[in-house]
Design a protein around this motif. Structure first.
Motif, short mmCIF file in Angstrom:
data_model
loop_
_atom_site.label_atom_id
_atom_site.label_comp_id
_atom_site.label_asym_id
_atom_site.label_seq_id
_atom_site.Cartn_x
_atom_site.Cartn_y
_atom_site.Cartn_z
N SER B 80 26.99 48.84 -8.39
CA SER B 80 25.96 49.87 -8.41
C SER B 80 25.03 49.61 -7.24
CB SER B 80 25.20 49.83 -9.74
OG SER B 80 23.97 50.48 -9.61
N MET B 81 25.14 50.42 -6.22
CA MET B 81 24.41 50.16 -4.99
C MET B 81 22.90 50.26 -5.17
SD MET B 81 26.16 49.13 -2.64
CE MET B 81 27.72 48.49 -3.12
N LEU B 82 22.47 51.00 -6.17
CA LEU B 82 21.03 51.19 -6.36
C LEU B 82 20.39 49.98 -7.02
CD1 LEU B 82 20.94 54.90 -7.47
CD2 LEU B 82 20.22 53.92 -5.30
N GLU B 83 21.22 49.16 -7.71
CA GLU B 83 20.64 48.05 -8.47
C GLU B 83 21.05 46.71 -7.88
OE1 GLU B 83 22.23 48.74 -12.32
OE2 GLU B 83 20.79 50.31 -12.79
N ARG B 84 21.07 46.62 -6.55
CA ARG B 84 21.50 45.37 -5.94
C ARG B 84 20.43 44.30 -6.08
NH1 ARG B 84 23.46 46.89 -0.13
NH2 ARG B 84 21.70 48.29 -0.40
N THR B 101 21.28 41.29 -11.44
CA THR B 101 22.50 41.80 -10.83
C THR B 101 22.75 41.08 -9.51
OG1 THR B 101 21.24 43.51 -9.73
CG2 THR B 101 22.27 44.11 -11.81
N ASP B 102 23.98 41.16 -9.02
CA ASP B 102 24.31 40.46 -7.78
C ASP B 102 24.24 41.39 -6.58
OD1 ASP B 102 26.54 41.97 -7.93
OD2 ASP B 102 27.97 40.31 -8.06
N GLN B 103 24.77 40.91 -5.45
CA GLN B 103 24.59 41.65 -4.20
C GLN B 103 25.29 43.00 -4.21
OE1 GLN B 103 26.33 38.97 -4.69
NE2 GLN B 103 28.32 39.10 -3.70
N LEU B 104 26.19 43.24 -5.18
CA LEU B 104 26.86 44.54 -5.26
C LEU B 104 26.38 45.31 -6.49
CD1 LEU B 104 30.50 43.51 -4.30
CD2 LEU B 104 28.81 44.68 -2.88
N GLY B 261 39.78 28.88 -3.90
CA GLY B 261 40.32 28.80 -5.26
C GLY B 261 40.64 30.20 -5.74
N VAL B 262 39.99 30.58 -6.84
CA VAL B 262 40.18 31.91 -7.40
C VAL B 262 39.69 32.95 -6.39
CG1 VAL B 262 39.45 33.44 -9.24
CG2 VAL B 262 39.88 31.04 -9.73
N GLN B 263 40.51 34.00 -6.17
CA GLN B 263 40.18 34.99 -5.14
C GLN B 263 39.56 36.25 -5.75
OE1 GLN B 263 40.57 34.49 -1.70
NE2 GLN B 263 40.81 32.42 -2.50
N PRO B 264 38.69 36.93 -5.02
CA PRO B 264 38.09 38.14 -5.53
C PRO B 264 39.17 39.21 -5.73
CG PRO B 264 37.58 37.85 -3.20
CD PRO B 264 38.26 36.60 -3.67
N PRO B 265 38.99 40.16 -6.65
CA PRO B 265 37.76 40.43 -7.40
C PRO B 265 37.60 39.58 -8.65
CG PRO B 265 39.39 42.07 -7.95
CD PRO B 265 40.03 41.16 -6.95
N THR B 266 38.60 38.71 -8.96
CA THR B 266 38.46 37.87 -10.15
C THR B 266 37.22 36.99 -10.00
OG1 THR B 266 40.85 37.75 -10.14
CG2 THR B 266 39.71 36.31 -11.67
N ALA B 267 36.43 36.90 -11.06
CA ALA B 267 35.24 36.07 -10.99
C ALA B 267 35.56 34.72 -11.60
CB ALA B 267 34.11 36.73 -11.76
#
Lengths: 306, 317
Positions: B80-84, B101-104, B261-267
């Protein structure tokens, strides 16, 4: 004694050889290095020429013989990305790593052994519990979280210490503490348990019954005996230091071989990795070999038969 | 041979209580094995308060991980770009996200819950793989002896003498960064601890009379391993599993933190810390939340492991 040293040395050599074989096989598993160097592909005649030039047209056993011969001639390969000898790249960066690892090692020994002693001698008091709780935290919290916490507190909020690079002496403080945390914790825990073992021995009671001062009892009778297992642990710390420095150098942008190594993994620069593994393994094997010998010298009770 | 109750010790008609005790006791039990049955709840009640707390926390985390889709308040990958980089709601955040929320603009709490699932799952599988490799290697080594034994012990030495992080990094460089590769690689961590434990136990158990009797009756190696060795190493293995679990969890999170290690989009928890590092100055909750999860998890399991080791009283080398 000589037989023991010879036997241990043989085993050390065997381990290094096993590392060589493993690394070589891993390198062959990555496929054709030319694909990494020239991702866009090559005309067939050029590819053929390069295959011959790099000796990739030979059979695998022949390649292995050439590879070992090259190693002994001091020819450790060329970085696929930077196109220069990997030995030079490591030579530039090893100083920074050795300084960082050396400082951390000293720090962890200087604090770890006395802390372990406090933990054992005052184990029923608040001080003893506090010390061992700190050691426990250092043991269970990963390097990168310790690093980030220190950067947040001392770098961002207090602005006391720099957190990237190794330009001045102040730059050493945070990475050294981070890298030392685990080692300190493990040394303290081992010192404590080993000292507790010794404290319950009969000769301790004898020493006290003789009317010796408590200081002499602790330092001469207890500490000397309890440090023997700790010395072995010190040898194993080297492997831990290398594991840790890979993370710590990356977090603090420390220009050392740990960071070089991680960069090589990301770029799949295999010759760099290969040399790194061989170097690290040789260092660890060498240190453990020296510790084994030191161990026999410190404690003559240990039988030197293999 | 441990013939404790020889009739020759007994004097005519008189039987000293010690001898009677010995003859009543179960014959040929290995040292440390106890006859009484302890069930889990008795032990749990006898544990110190801190351990009870840790176990409850672990159960809570396990349930959260298993039921992640029902527990998580938001979709972990919904941007959600509005809630970065919105701060946690209790710190003045506008969008009502409990941990911000995080950077995205993704919900940090939901991402932590899903990450917990990934990280714990990888560590659990890794521990189990390592345990299986180690136990099988230890049994082979102890039962077959000779060259098998020497070869396996040489691999153990090899594993001990090369910093494990290097093996994993080279593995990643060779096989790439998929989650299966990651599980298999962290699975090879610490197998040598189980192998050495199992081998030692096999060498001890082999000397007992009941095993000798089983061999005399024609029991196969497989049967001896299954009936006589595995039950004997069950409790130290559980201790080792608990002690190795946090270190495998830390290995995975360190790798994910480095971005290999684990690659995005997996958290994964480590990955969240690694991604949040760039925004640490302005949005500290991106780092603090997953980092707290990691620390809480490893501390609790480490404490439980240390406690189990003392309760079960195994000497691990």
């Amino acid at each position: 004694m000589l037989k023991f040293i010879g036997w241990r040395f043989g085993r050390a050599l065997l381990t290094v050889f096993a590392v060589l074989v493993a690394v070589f096989l891993a390198a062959r598993l990555t496929g054709n290095p030319l694909d990494v160097m020239y991702p866009d592909g090559l005309p067939p005649d050029q590819e053929q020429r390069l295959l011959v030039q790099y000796g990739l047209d030979k059979t695998v056993p022949e390649q292995f013989v050439n590879y070992v011969r090259d190693l002994f001639q001091g020819n450790f390969g060329i970085s696929l990305r930077e196109k220069r000898p990997v030995a030079d790249m490591y030579a530039e960066d090893i100083g920074a790593t050795l300084k960082l690892a050396g400082c951390s090692f000293l720090l962890s020994v200087i604090f770890g052994i006395p802390m372990g002693m406090i933990g054992a001698l005052k184990r029923r008091t608040g001080a003893g519990r506090l010390v061992m709780s700190v050691a426990f935290l250092g043991y269970a919290v990963p390097h990168f979280i310790i690093a980030l916490s220190l950067i947040l507190i001392f770098g961002f909020y207090l602005h006391w210490l720099p957190s990237t690079g190794n330009a001045t002496i102040w730059h050493y403080i945070l990475p050294t503490i981070t890298l030392a945390a685990h080692r300190f914790a493990s040394i303290a825990r081992h010192t404590r348990s080993s000292l507790l073992d010794v404290l319950s021995q009969d000769f301790m009671r004898t020493a006290r019954a003789k009317g010796l001062e408590e200081r002499v009892v602790i330092f001469k009778h207890a500490m000397r005996n309890s440090l023997i297992p700790v010395v072995t642990i010190l040898g194993l710390q080297i492997a831990g230091l290398i594991n840790g420095s890979i993370i710590v150098e990356t977090v603090f942008s420390w220009p050392g071989i740990g960071r070089l190594f991680v960069g090589a993994v990301m770029k799949r620069d295999f010759p760099v990795l290969q040399f790194g593994v061989i170097c690290f393994a040789a260092i660890v094997v060498l240190v453990n070999f020296m510790v084994d010998i030191l161990y026999v010298i410190i404690d003559p009770r240990i039988r030197t038969e293999a | 041979m441990r013939n404790i109750h020889k009739p020759s010790i007994q004097t005519e008609g008189v039987c000293t209580p010690e001898i009677e005790d010995v003859s009543v006791g179960p014959p040929n039990l290995p040292p440390g094995a106890s006859v009484e049955k302890n069930n889990f709840f008795d032990r749990f009640r006898a544990a110190p308060f801190s351990i009870q707390l840790c176990i409850l926390l672990m159960l809570l985390m396990a349930l959260t991980a298993v039921f992640a889709p029902y527990v998580a308040p938001f979709d972990p990958n919904q941007t959600s770009m509005l809630e970065r980089n919105d701060p946690p709601s209790w710190m003045g955040g506008q969008s009502g996200h409990l941990l911000g929320t995080d950077q995205l603009g993704r919900d940090v709490l939901s991402r932590c819950i899903y990450s917990l699932r990934v990280s714990v799952g990888i560590a659990l599988l890794g521990v189990i793989i390592g345990c299986m490799i180690g136990v099988v290697a230890g049994i082979l080594s102890g039962l077959l002896g000779g060259w098998t034994d020497r070869a396996i012990m040489m691999i153990v030495d090899f594993q001990l003498s090369v910093p494990f992080m290097l093996i994993v990094l080279v593995g990643i460089a060779v096989f790439g960064t998929s989650i299966m590769v990651l599980i298999l690689l962290v699975g090879t961590a610490h197998w040598e601890t189980y192998a050495r434990l199992t081998r030692g136990q096999v060498l001890t158990v082999r000397e007992y009379q009941f095993v000798e009797a089983a061999v005399a009756l024609g029991a196969t190696n497989w049967r001896i391993a299954k009936r006589h060795i595995l039950p004997n190493i069950a409790s130290p293995i559980i201790v080792l599993l608990t002690l190795n679990f946090p270190s495998i969890l830390l290995l995975e999170s360190s790798l994910s933190f480095l971005g290999i290690g684990v690659q995005p989009p997996t958290a994964s928890l480590g990955r969240m810390v690694g991604e949040g590092r760039d925004y640490m100055m302005s949005a500290w909750w991106l780092v603090i939340s997953p980092a707290s999860f990691i620390v809480l998890l490893t501390l609790c399991i480490q404490l439980i492991g240390d406690w189990l080791r003392d309760v079960i009283d195994v000497r691990l080398t």
